[in-house]
Design a protein around this motif. Structure first.
Motif, PDB file in Angstrom:
ATOM      1  N   ASP A   5      40.752   8.757  68.371  1.00  0.00           N
ATOM      2  CA  ASP A   5      41.982   7.986  68.578  1.00  0.00           C
ATOM      3  C   ASP A   5      42.128   7.565  70.032  1.00  0.00           C
ATOM      4  O   ASP A   5      42.577   6.453  70.322  1.00  0.00           O
ATOM      5  CB  ASP A   5      43.197   8.811  68.152  1.00  0.00           C
ATOM      6  CG  ASP A   5      43.208   9.074  66.654  1.00  0.00           C
ATOM      7  OD1 ASP A   5      42.549   8.296  65.920  1.00  0.00           O
ATOM      8  OD2 ASP A   5      43.850  10.049  66.224  1.00  0.00           O
ATOM      9  N   SER A   6      41.734   8.434  70.944  1.00  0.00           N
ATOM     10  CA  SER A   6      41.806   8.088  72.361  1.00  0.00           C
ATOM     11  C   SER A   6      40.856   6.948  72.710  1.00  0.00           C
ATOM     12  O   SER A   6      41.216   6.022  73.442  1.00  0.00           O
ATOM     13  CB  SER A   6      41.490   9.321  73.222  1.00  0.00           C
ATOM     14  OG  SER A   6      42.390  10.379  72.961  1.00  0.00           O
ATOM     15  N   VAL A   7      39.646   6.994  72.173  1.00  0.00           N
ATOM     16  CA  VAL A   7      38.680   5.911  72.416  1.00  0.00           C
ATOM     17  C   VAL A   7      39.193   4.596  71.834  1.00  0.00           C
ATOM     18  O   VAL A   7      39.078   3.535  72.462  1.00  0.00           O
ATOM     19  CB  VAL A   7      37.310   6.284  71.814  1.00  0.00           C
ATOM     20  CG1 VAL A   7      36.368   5.094  71.853  1.00  0.00           C
ATOM     21  CG2 VAL A   7      36.703   7.458  72.566  1.00  0.00           C
ATOM     22  N   LYS A   8      39.783   4.653  70.650  1.00  0.00           N
ATOM     23  CA  LYS A   8      40.323   3.436  70.047  1.00  0.00           C
ATOM     24  C   LYS A   8      41.460   2.867  70.891  1.00  0.00           C
ATOM     25  O   LYS A   8      41.561   1.644  71.070  1.00  0.00           O
ATOM     26  CB  LYS A   8      40.806   3.752  68.633  1.00  0.00           C
ATOM     27  CG  LYS A   8      41.256   2.529  67.840  1.00  0.00           C
ATOM     28  CD  LYS A   8      41.761   2.928  66.467  1.00  0.00           C
ATOM     29  CE  LYS A   8      40.642   3.567  65.657  1.00  0.00           C
ATOM     30  NZ  LYS A   8      41.123   3.876  64.270  1.00  0.00           N
ATOM     31  N   CYS A   9      42.303   3.728  71.427  1.00  0.00           N
ATOM     32  CA  CYS A   9      43.401   3.272  72.286  1.00  0.00           C
ATOM     33  C   CYS A   9      42.869   2.648  73.573  1.00  0.00           C
ATOM     34  O   CYS A   9      43.364   1.601  74.021  1.00  0.00           O
ATOM     35  CB  CYS A   9      44.325   4.448  72.597  1.00  0.00           C
ATOM     36  SG  CYS A   9      45.744   4.019  73.640  1.00  0.00           S
ATOM     37  N   LEU A  10      41.859   3.253  74.182  1.00  0.00           N
ATOM     38  CA  LEU A  10      41.262   2.695  75.397  1.00  0.00           C
ATOM     39  C   LEU A  10      40.648   1.326  75.128  1.00  0.00           C
ATOM     40  O   LEU A  10      40.779   0.404  75.945  1.00  0.00           O
ATOM     41  CB  LEU A  10      40.201   3.658  75.939  1.00  0.00           C
ATOM     42  CG  LEU A  10      40.702   4.971  76.549  1.00  0.00           C
ATOM     43  CD1 LEU A  10      39.518   5.878  76.875  1.00  0.00           C
ATOM     44  CD2 LEU A  10      41.520   4.692  77.810  1.00  0.00           C
ATOM     45  N   ARG A  11      39.997   1.184  74.009  1.00  0.00           N
ATOM     46  CA  ARG A  11      39.377  -0.102  73.675  1.00  0.00           C
ATOM     47  C   ARG A  11      40.436  -1.185  73.485  1.00  0.00           C
ATOM     48  O   ARG A  11      40.264  -2.324  73.943  1.00  0.00           O
ATOM     49  CB  ARG A  11      38.529   0.046  72.419  1.00  0.00           C
ATOM     50  CG  ARG A  11      37.304   0.950  72.591  1.00  0.00           C
ATOM     51  CD  ARG A  11      36.575   1.143  71.280  1.00  0.00           C
ATOM     52  NE  ARG A  11      36.031  -0.119  70.800  1.00  0.00           N
ATOM     53  CZ  ARG A  11      35.457  -0.257  69.605  1.00  0.00           C
ATOM     54  NH1 ARG A  11      35.364   0.802  68.786  1.00  0.00           N
ATOM     55  NH2 ARG A  11      34.978  -1.420  69.222  1.00  0.00           N
ATOM     56  N   CYS A  12      41.537  -0.852  72.834  1.00  0.00           N
ATOM     57  CA  CYS A  12      42.615  -1.837  72.644  1.00  0.00           C
ATOM     58  C   CYS A  12      43.212  -2.260  73.982  1.00  0.00           C
ATOM     59  O   CYS A  12      43.502  -3.448  74.205  1.00  0.00           O
ATOM     60  CB  CYS A  12      43.694  -1.254  71.737  1.00  0.00           C
ATOM     61  SG  CYS A  12      43.173  -1.001  70.018  1.00  0.00           S
ATOM     62  N   LEU A  13      43.402  -1.315  74.893  1.00  0.00           N
ATOM     63  CA  LEU A  13      43.936  -1.652  76.207  1.00  0.00           C
ATOM     64  C   LEU A  13      42.983  -2.543  76.992  1.00  0.00           C
ATOM     65  O   LEU A  13      43.415  -3.495  77.670  1.00  0.00           O
ATOM     66  CB  LEU A  13      44.226  -0.365  76.996  1.00  0.00           C
ATOM     67  CG  LEU A  13      45.403   0.483  76.504  1.00  0.00           C
ATOM     68  CD1 LEU A  13      45.495   1.779  77.298  1.00  0.00           C
ATOM     69  CD2 LEU A  13      46.707  -0.293  76.614  1.00  0.00           C
ATOM     70  N   LEU A  14      41.694  -2.269  76.896  1.00  0.00           N
ATOM     71  CA  LEU A  14      40.722  -3.116  77.598  1.00  0.00           C
ATOM     72  C   LEU A  14      40.660  -4.514  76.984  1.00  0.00           C
ATOM     73  O   LEU A  14      40.465  -5.504  77.712  1.00  0.00           O
ATOM     74  CB  LEU A  14      39.344  -2.462  77.565  1.00  0.00           C
ATOM     75  CG  LEU A  14      39.156  -1.287  78.534  1.00  0.00           C
ATOM     76  CD1 LEU A  14      37.781  -0.655  78.343  1.00  0.00           C
ATOM     77  CD2 LEU A  14      39.305  -1.755  79.983  1.00  0.00           C
ATOM     78  N   TYR A  15      40.827  -4.620  75.669  1.00  0.00           N
ATOM     79  CA  TYR A  15      40.896  -5.946  75.052  1.00  0.00           C
ATOM     80  C   TYR A  15      42.053  -6.749  75.656  1.00  0.00           C
ATOM     81  O   TYR A  15      41.900  -7.930  75.997  1.00  0.00           O
ATOM     82  CB  TYR A  15      41.100  -5.826  73.539  1.00  0.00           C
ATOM     83  CG  TYR A  15      39.914  -5.301  72.782  1.00  0.00           C
ATOM     84  CD1 TYR A  15      38.616  -5.570  73.209  1.00  0.00           C
ATOM     85  CD2 TYR A  15      40.068  -4.553  71.620  1.00  0.00           C
ATOM     86  CE1 TYR A  15      37.523  -5.092  72.513  1.00  0.00           C
ATOM     87  CE2 TYR A  15      38.981  -4.076  70.919  1.00  0.00           C
ATOM     88  CZ  TYR A  15      37.710  -4.338  71.369  1.00  0.00           C
ATOM     89  OH  TYR A  15      36.625  -3.868  70.675  1.00  0.00           O
ATOM     90  N   ALA A  16      43.208  -6.099  75.756  1.00  0.00           N
ATOM     91  CA  ALA A  16      44.392  -6.787  76.296  1.00  0.00           C
ATOM     92  C   ALA A  16      44.197  -7.173  77.764  1.00  0.00           C
ATOM     93  O   ALA A  16      44.576  -8.275  78.187  1.00  0.00           O
ATOM     94  CB  ALA A  16      45.620  -5.891  76.140  1.00  0.00           C
ATOM     95  N   LEU A  17      43.602  -6.286  78.561  1.00  0.00           N
ATOM     96  CA  LEU A  17      43.387  -6.589  79.977  1.00  0.00           C
ATOM     97  C   LEU A  17      42.391  -7.730  80.162  1.00  0.00           C
ATOM     98  O   LEU A  17      42.576  -8.581  81.043  1.00  0.00           O
ATOM     99  CB  LEU A  17      42.904  -5.335  80.703  1.00  0.00           C
ATOM    100  CG  LEU A  17      43.930  -4.200  80.837  1.00  0.00           C
ATOM    101  CD1 LEU A  17      43.323  -3.019  81.576  1.00  0.00           C
ATOM    102  CD2 LEU A  17      45.177  -4.686  81.572  1.00  0.00           C
ATOM    103  N   ASN A  18      41.348  -7.759  79.358  1.00  0.00           N
ATOM    104  CA  ASN A  18      40.390  -8.866  79.462  1.00  0.00           C
ATOM    105  C   ASN A  18      41.035 -10.194  79.078  1.00  0.00           C
ATOM    106  O   ASN A  18      40.740 -11.234  79.688  1.00  0.00           O
ATOM    107  CB  ASN A  18      39.180  -8.596  78.568  1.00  0.00           C
ATOM    108  CG  ASN A  18      38.282  -7.505  79.112  1.00  0.00           C
ATOM    109  OD1 ASN A  18      38.072  -7.418  80.319  1.00  0.00           O
ATOM    110  ND2 ASN A  18      37.750  -6.671  78.250  1.00  0.00           N
TER     111      ASN A  18
END
Length: 303
Positions: A5-18
């Motif tokens: 779940d933590s990895v999935k949350c980090l990936r979503c945040l990086l999608y938004a930042l990009n």
């Protein structure tokens, strides 16, 4: 489960930042291109004056080729970061982190190196009148175009007032670019008719305000700071994601041996190495066993 779940949350945040990187970089490029046209006109009108130096000092950090190149490179880096996040590729994410770090250092160095408050006064606007006598001459078409463009865009006329055209040139009326409703001959009609059709404010204060900073320049500065903060956040999240992915792919350490089992195995091995005890009465000694009386009697009868 919690780590996934933590990895999935980090990936979503990086999608938004990009996605933010793409939007902010495109906004910077668009506003910088819009400002560059006005800046070229201002530099043309203020050539060989202190106003020109002040305009260069104010706008060079936002329209400098290095800044434009960095924004273009940031779009490519954001695409690489998106692909690395999507595929959870350690190599792409590492390259993404390194590129963001380099871009951040370049932006920081450029901002510190080019930051300088322009020293310009309102009295310097009088020097603009020295460019007015060349208006309309064949070999100064570029200057004529700059005056017309600036007066049309900023809705101004002359330097201080529209009468500057009559004082500094041999013109009998201002250029048609001074009209609020432009058409061929509008300035002549306004000069002999209703002067309200001419812009009443001079271009000197407009140029002074432009050099001191426009709303578009403030937007670019805000976008620059926002990009820097977003880069720091993206680098932090990328490092965290790299650590999480590396930890998941690392082979588990072998479990330590149980001391009880080890002791049991050792004891069994020692017992196996011990020699088996000899039979208490070997076969050769069997005949020496004393026989009973009944057995002896039967053997005598058979003999």
């Amino acid at each position: 489960m919690a780590r996934e779940d933590s990895v999935k949350c980090l990936r979503c945040l990086l999608y938004a930042l990009n996605l933010l990187f793409w939007l902010m970089a495109l906004c910077v490029l668009g506003v910088a291109a819009w400002l560059r046209d006005y800046l070229n006109n201002v530099l043309t009108l203020t050539a060989d004056t202190r106003l020109e130096e002040a305009a260069i000092l104010t706008y060079s950090p936002v329209v400098h080729p290095v800044v434009i190149a960095v924004c273009c490179f940031l779009i490519i880096v954001a695409m690489v970061g998106y692909c690395g996040t999507l595929k959870c590729n350690l190599l792409l994410l590492s390259w993404y982190f390194g590129s963001l770090l380099v871009i951040f250092c370049v932006e920081l160095a450029s901002g510190v190196w080019t930051y300088e408050e322009p020293s310009v006064q309102r009295s310097d606007m009088i020097s603009l009148k020295s460019r007015m006598p060349n208006y309309g001459l064949q070999r100064y078409q570029w200057l004529t175009h700059a005056w017309n463009s600036f007066q049309t865009e900023f809705k101004c006329c002359g330097v201080i007032y529209f009468t500057d055209w009559l004082e500094m040139t041999e013109m009998e009326w201002p250029p048609d670019s001074c009209c609020s409703n432009q058409y061929p001959g509008c300035a002549r009609h306004a000069h002999y008719g209703d002067l309200i059709d001419l812009y009443q404010e001079g271009c000197g204060p407009k140029i002074y305000s432009f050099i001191r900073g426009t709303k578009q320049l403030q937007v670019l500065r805000f976008l620059g700071v926002s990009i820097g903060v977003t880069q720091i956040l993206a680098m932090t999240l990328t490092l965290t994601l790299l650590w999480a992915l590396y930890y998941d792919r690392k082979p588990p350490d072998p479990a330590p041996p149980d001391p009880t089992t080890h002791t049991h195995i050792q004891c069994s091995a020692e017992e196996a190495q011990k020699p088996m005890p000899a039979h208490p009465c070997p076969p050769e000694a069997w005949p020496c066993t004393p026989l009973s009386g009944h057995v002896r009697f039967e053997m005598e009868q058979l003999s």
